[in-house]
Write an enzyme that holds these catalytic residues in place. Structure first.
Site, PDB file in Angstrom:
ATOM      1  N   ASP A 141      40.313  42.768  33.861  1.00  0.00           N
ATOM      2  CA  ASP A 141      41.572  42.016  33.834  1.00  0.00           C
ATOM      3  C   ASP A 141      41.579  40.988  32.708  1.00  0.00           C
ATOM      4  OD1 ASP A 141      39.608  40.420  35.037  1.00  0.00           O
ATOM      5  OD2 ASP A 141      40.513  40.525  37.024  1.00  0.00           O
TER       6      ASP A 141
ATOM      7  N   ASN B 259      39.704  35.218  48.868  1.00  0.00           N
ATOM      8  CA  ASN B 259      40.824  35.768  49.651  1.00  0.00           C
ATOM      9  C   ASN B 259      40.738  37.295  49.769  1.00  0.00           C
ATOM     10  OD1 ASN B 259      41.429  36.583  47.075  1.00  0.00           O
ATOM     11  ND2 ASN B 259      43.491  35.714  47.020  1.00  0.00           N
TER      12      ASN B 259
ATOM     13  N   HIS C  75      40.413  39.396  47.237  1.00  0.00           N
ATOM     14  CA  HIS C  75      40.976  40.155  46.114  1.00  0.00           C
ATOM     15  C   HIS C  75      39.901  40.948  45.377  1.00  0.00           C
ATOM     16  CE1 HIS C  75      40.743  36.721  42.821  1.00  0.00           C
ATOM     17  NE2 HIS C  75      39.584  37.319  42.987  1.00  0.00           N
TER      18      HIS C  75
ATOM     19  N   GLU D  15      45.655  40.941  44.300  1.00  0.00           N
ATOM     20  CA  GLU D  15      45.697  39.922  45.345  1.00  0.00           C
ATOM     21  C   GLU D  15      46.064  40.571  46.686  1.00  0.00           C
ATOM     22  OE1 GLU D  15      44.432  37.241  44.596  1.00  0.00           O
ATOM     23  OE2 GLU D  15      45.302  36.208  42.883  1.00  0.00           O
TER      24      GLU D  15
HETATM   25  P1  PGA Z   1      33.732  34.430  40.926  1.00  0.00           P
HETATM   26  O1  PGA Z   1      35.044  35.309  40.994  1.00  0.00           O
HETATM   27  O2  PGA Z   1      32.623  35.345  40.572  1.00  0.00           O
HETATM   28  O3  PGA Z   1      33.983  33.426  39.818  1.00  0.00           O
HETATM   29  O4  PGA Z   1      33.578  33.797  42.257  1.00  0.00           O
HETATM   30  C1  PGA Z   1      35.012  36.523  41.692  1.00  0.00           C
HETATM   31  C2  PGA Z   1      36.423  36.989  41.943  1.00  0.00           C
HETATM   32  O5  PGA Z   1      37.323  36.151  42.059  1.00  0.00           O
HETATM   33  O6  PGA Z   1      36.636  38.195  42.038  1.00  0.00           O
END
Ligand code: PGA
Length: 250
Positions: free
Chosen positions: A71, A140, A142, A147
């Site tokens: 992304d 959450n 995702h 999302e």
């Molecule tokens: P993070 O992000 O490794 O910075 O916790 C993971 C994600 O949001 O998929």
């Protein structure tokens, strides 16, 4: 409750996280023209450090490989240090000796982000797909920037980030109001086309989401739960992230 039958789950201490993740990836990555899907964020950093260490010490050579990002924020160019293009180039590509021309990240500054998303989906296909996808999970649930509520058959597209994600990522921007509102993300169906997936989770903020993703129903409200349907998933979690999993079962 049982952890998905198809997934292999490893719960490891902090010191072993990078090596366990690197081993899981290298077991599944072809020697010739490996195509590695890259997740950004804090979680995979020990993995990328370990892969770079193995490159430096001559244990592996991935210089013919391709890196494909999940992304990118809409509005950030590849020279912006907060962009995922910069992350993949500086934290993964350069240390692993992969040329910049072999790194695919959606263009956050594209004049037409919808067309860029479509083109990115095609570029993944033209490359022959992803051999091993590194993935994280949001607090959450995702998966990439898919999302909660994202369709399970979604492909690469422009999405609006949830308030939870913008506040989780505020640490990279100074404040959540500076976090872009939109991103281009591979869709859930796109991610599931990877031949294997290595899902990484570190920290107690991921415990509830990881347990829901691995032991609950496959549900659009926990996008990472779709990985229960993927035939080749390895989950690597540290102990805080694994704390809500049914311990007697793995
Ligand atoms: P993070 O992000 O490794 O910075 O916790 C993971 C994600 O949001 O998929």
């Amino acid at each position: 409750m049982t952890v998905s039958h198809t997934a292999r789950l490893l719960v490891v201490g902090d010191d072993d996280f990078g090596a366990a993740a690197a081993d899981a990836i290298l077991q599944r990555l072809p020697d010739r023209r490996p195509r590695l899907g890259i997740a950004t964020g804090d979680t995979p950093m020990p993995l990328y450090s370990e892969l770079a260490r193995r490159v430096r010490s001559g244990q592996i050579d991935v210089s013919t490989g391709f890196l494909i990002a999940l992304d990118e924020y809409v509005g950030l160019g590849s020279q912006d240090p907060r962009s995922y293009a910069a992350y993949v180039r500086t934290q993964v590509g350069a240390p692993m000796g992969i040329p910049a021309g072999n790194i695919l990240v959606p263009d956050g500054l594209a004049v037409d982000p919808d067309a860029e998303a479509e083109a990115f989906e095609r570029r993944i296909g033209d490359l022959g797909g992803v051999d091993v996808q590194v993935a994280g999970i949001g607090s959450n649930g995702h998966l990439a920037f898919n999302e909660p509520g994202s369709p399970l058959d979604s492909i690469t597209r422009v999405v609006t980030l949830s308030e939870q994600t913008r506040s989780d990522n505020a640490r990279f921007f100074g404040s959540s109001s500076d976090v872009p509102h939109r991103a281009i993300t591979q869709g859930i169906a796109t991610i599931c086309r990877a031949r294997s997936v290595v899902l990484l989770a570190r920290g107690s903020s991921k415990a509830a989401a990881l347990a829901a993703a691995l032991t609950g129903p496959v549900d659009t409200w926990i996008p990472a739960s779709v990985l229960q349907r993927h035939p080749a998933v390895t989950v690597i979690a540290d102990r805080p992230a694994a704390a809500d999993l049914p311990t007697m079962r793995y």
